[in-house]
Design a protein around this motif. Structure first.
Motif, PDB file in Angstrom:
ATOM      1  N   VAL A   1      12.019  87.758  61.907  1.00 40.91           N
ATOM      2  CA  VAL A   1      13.013  86.759  61.501  1.00 40.91           C
ATOM      3  C   VAL A   1      13.323  85.863  62.697  1.00 40.91           C
ATOM      4  O   VAL A   1      13.246  86.298  63.849  1.00 40.91           O
ATOM      5  CB  VAL A   1      14.342  87.397  60.990  1.00 40.91           C
ATOM      6  N   ASP A   2      13.668  84.618  62.404  1.00 42.91           N
ATOM      7  CA  ASP A   2      14.047  83.715  63.489  1.00 42.91           C
ATOM      8  C   ASP A   2      15.462  84.036  63.960  1.00 42.91           C
ATOM      9  O   ASP A   2      16.254  84.641  63.223  1.00 42.91           O
ATOM     10  CB  ASP A   2      13.974  82.259  63.021  1.00 42.91           C
ATOM     11  N   HIS A   3      15.762  83.599  65.150  1.00 43.22           N
ATOM     12  CA  HIS A   3      17.078  83.901  65.719  1.00 43.22           C
ATOM     13  C   HIS A   3      17.542  82.720  66.551  1.00 43.22           C
ATOM     14  O   HIS A   3      16.751  82.126  67.282  1.00 43.22           O
ATOM     15  CB  HIS A   3      16.969  85.163  66.592  1.00 43.22           C
ATOM     16  N   ARG A   4      18.835  82.387  66.396  1.00 45.61           N
ATOM     17  CA  ARG A   4      19.391  81.244  67.126  1.00 45.61           C
ATOM     18  C   ARG A   4      20.465  81.704  68.094  1.00 45.61           C
ATOM     19  O   ARG A   4      20.951  82.840  67.999  1.00 45.61           O
ATOM     20  CB  ARG A   4      20.091  80.298  66.137  1.00 45.61           C
TER      21      ARG A   4
ATOM     22  N   GLY B   1      10.025  87.503  65.793  1.00 50.27           N
ATOM     23  CA  GLY B   1      10.222  86.190  65.183  1.00 50.27           C
ATOM     24  C   GLY B   1      10.336  85.101  66.234  1.00 50.27           C
ATOM     25  O   GLY B   1      10.139  85.349  67.423  1.00 50.27           O
ATOM     26  N   LYS B   2      10.682  83.889  65.753  1.00 52.49           N
ATOM     27  CA  LYS B   2      10.861  82.762  66.682  1.00 52.49           C
ATOM     28  C   LYS B   2      12.280  82.797  67.203  1.00 52.49           C
ATOM     29  O   LYS B   2      13.234  82.811  66.412  1.00 52.49           O
ATOM     30  CB  LYS B   2      10.625  81.444  65.943  1.00 52.49           C
ATOM     31  N   ARG B   3      12.405  82.819  68.509  1.00 53.14           N
ATOM     32  CA  ARG B   3      13.744  82.899  69.097  1.00 53.14           C
ATOM     33  C   ARG B   3      14.100  81.613  69.811  1.00 53.14           C
ATOM     34  O   ARG B   3      13.313  81.137  70.634  1.00 53.14           O
ATOM     35  CB  ARG B   3      13.791  84.047  70.104  1.00 53.14           C
ATOM     36  N   GLU B   4      15.273  81.075  69.521  1.00 52.61           N
ATOM     37  CA  GLU B   4      15.741  79.915  70.275  1.00 52.61           C
ATOM     38  C   GLU B   4      15.972  80.365  71.718  1.00 52.61           C
ATOM     39  O   GLU B   4      16.458  81.492  71.948  1.00 52.61           O
ATOM     40  CB  GLU B   4      17.055  79.421  69.666  1.00 52.61           C
TER      41      GLU B   4
ATOM     42  N   ARG C   1      13.884  90.321  65.520  1.00 52.17           N
ATOM     43  CA  ARG C   1      14.028  89.073  66.262  1.00 52.17           C
ATOM     44  C   ARG C   1      12.967  88.992  67.351  1.00 52.17           C
ATOM     45  O   ARG C   1      12.536  87.916  67.725  1.00 52.17           O
ATOM     46  CB  ARG C   1      15.431  89.006  66.880  1.00 52.17           C
TER      47      ARG C   1
ATOM     48  N   ASP D   1      21.989  84.739  63.103  1.00 51.73           N
ATOM     49  CA  ASP D   1      20.953  85.146  62.142  1.00 51.73           C
ATOM     50  C   ASP D   1      20.709  83.999  61.164  1.00 51.73           C
ATOM     51  O   ASP D   1      21.602  83.206  60.899  1.00 51.73           O
ATOM     52  CB  ASP D   1      21.408  86.402  61.388  1.00 51.73           C
ATOM     53  N   CYS D   2      19.508  83.911  60.632  1.00 56.52           N
ATOM     54  CA  CYS D   2      19.139  82.777  59.775  1.00 56.52           C
ATOM     55  C   CYS D   2      19.077  83.231  58.312  1.00 56.52           C
ATOM     56  O   CYS D   2      18.075  83.834  57.895  1.00 56.52           O
ATOM     57  CB  CYS D   2      17.778  82.219  60.200  1.00 56.52           C
TER      58      CYS D   2
ATOM     59  N   SER E   1      18.796  82.827  73.046  1.00 60.63           N
ATOM     60  CA  SER E   1      19.491  83.520  71.958  1.00 60.63           C
ATOM     61  C   SER E   1      19.491  85.035  72.153  1.00 60.63           C
ATOM     62  O   SER E   1      20.356  85.726  71.614  1.00 60.63           O
ATOM     63  CB  SER E   1      18.872  83.161  70.607  1.00 60.63           C
TER      64      SER E   1
END
Ligand SMILES: Nc1nc2c(ncn2[C@@H]2O[C@H](COP(=O)(O)OP(=O)(O)OP(=O)(O)O)[C@@H](O)[C@H]2O)c(=O)[nH]1
Ligand SMILES: [Mg+2]
Length: 238
Positions: free
Chosen positions: A192-195, A116-119, A113, A89-90, A122
């Motif tokens: 939310v972004d996710h890595r 959001g933008k997901r790597e 997620r 989580d960012c 992830s």
């Protein structure tokens, strides 16, 4: 408003220190609580060195760990933020999660997620799919739109305490979403972004056993909490 962060963690000695530091670096939380759920590595020491308050919950269970974290927040805490301890989580999104509660526009703000933008890598297909299916079912049950069961979320503390959370393992996140919707809290979902996790090993979606155990608990939670609702409706009709 006073903000406490609760992080359930099981054997996350590699990523945990950076997660704690990144949360503190936002300047938002008054405290970061890491609930060490019987780790056999140095998760607790690393979290403490990074500035977290560490509480131990020796009985395994994601939900149990979250509940122990809630019990450990300081008496003047007004908002509780949850996120995972694996670095996925960012924390830079924390401000977006808490601001609508601070402004008294929302009671529960949850990350998504899937929006959001997901790597790459992830989240696997099953996780994205499960979040969408749960979202569709909760929309039918409660008329609330969710698109994920994202662990990164913020909730007004007094609302959280009224939810009556019961789940002790992986259904915890979904149970909170269901109870919040049923209690008609003011709910907002934000992308939310996710890595990918920043170290250590997956306990849930990355393993067949973890996926099965978590999936079964999530489905059981869905039925259990939904059934409570119809029992109540039946009682009211009698
Ligand atoms: N307290 C507690 N935490 C757990 C347990 N299992 C997993 N966790 C934590 O829950 C979070 C999610 O677990 P992960 O292993 O990252 O599962 P995942 O996100 O599906 O898989 P990844 O793709 O590896 O990120 C992490 O912070 C774990 O440390 C548990 O039994 N108890
Ligand atoms: Mg993870």
């Amino acid at each position: 408003m006073k903000i406490s962060v609760v992080i359930p963690a099981l054997n996350e000695e590699e990523p945990i220190a950076a997660v704690v530091r990144d949360c503190l670096a936002t300047g938002l939380p008054a405290e970061v609580i890491v609930v060490d759920n019987g780790s056999t590595d140095r998760t607790g020491d690393r979290a403490r060195d990074a500035g977290a308050k560490v509480v131990a919950e020796p009985i395994p269970g994601y939900g149990r760990a979250c509940a122990a974290g809630i019990r450990a927040v300081s008496p003047d805490c007004e908002i509780v933020v949850f996120l995972d301890g694996d670095g996925s989580d960012c924390p830079e999104f924390m401000e977006q999660l808490v601001q609508p509660i601070v402004r008294d526009e929302q009671d529960f703000v949850i990350g998504s997620r899937t929006r959001g933008k997901r790597e790459a890598g992830s989240m696997n297909f099953q996780q994205v799919f499960a979040g969408r299916v749960a979202g569709a079912l909760l929309r039918l049950l409660y008329g609330v739109r969710y698109s994920d069961m994202c662990p990164f979320r913020a909730i007004r503390r007094n609302a959280l305490e009224k939810l009556g959370m019961k789940e002790v393992t992986y259904g915890w996140n979904l149970e909170m979403q269901m109870r919040a919707a049923r209690m008609r809290l003011r709910i907002l979902e934000i992308p939310v972004d996710h890595r990918c996790r920043t170290g250590g090993e997956s306990k849930v979606s990355g393993t067949l056993r973890g996926t099965f155990v978590a999936g079964t608990r999530i489905i059981a939670t869905l039925f259990r909490v939904a059934a409570e609702r119809s029992q109540r409706t039946l009682k009211m009709r009698k």
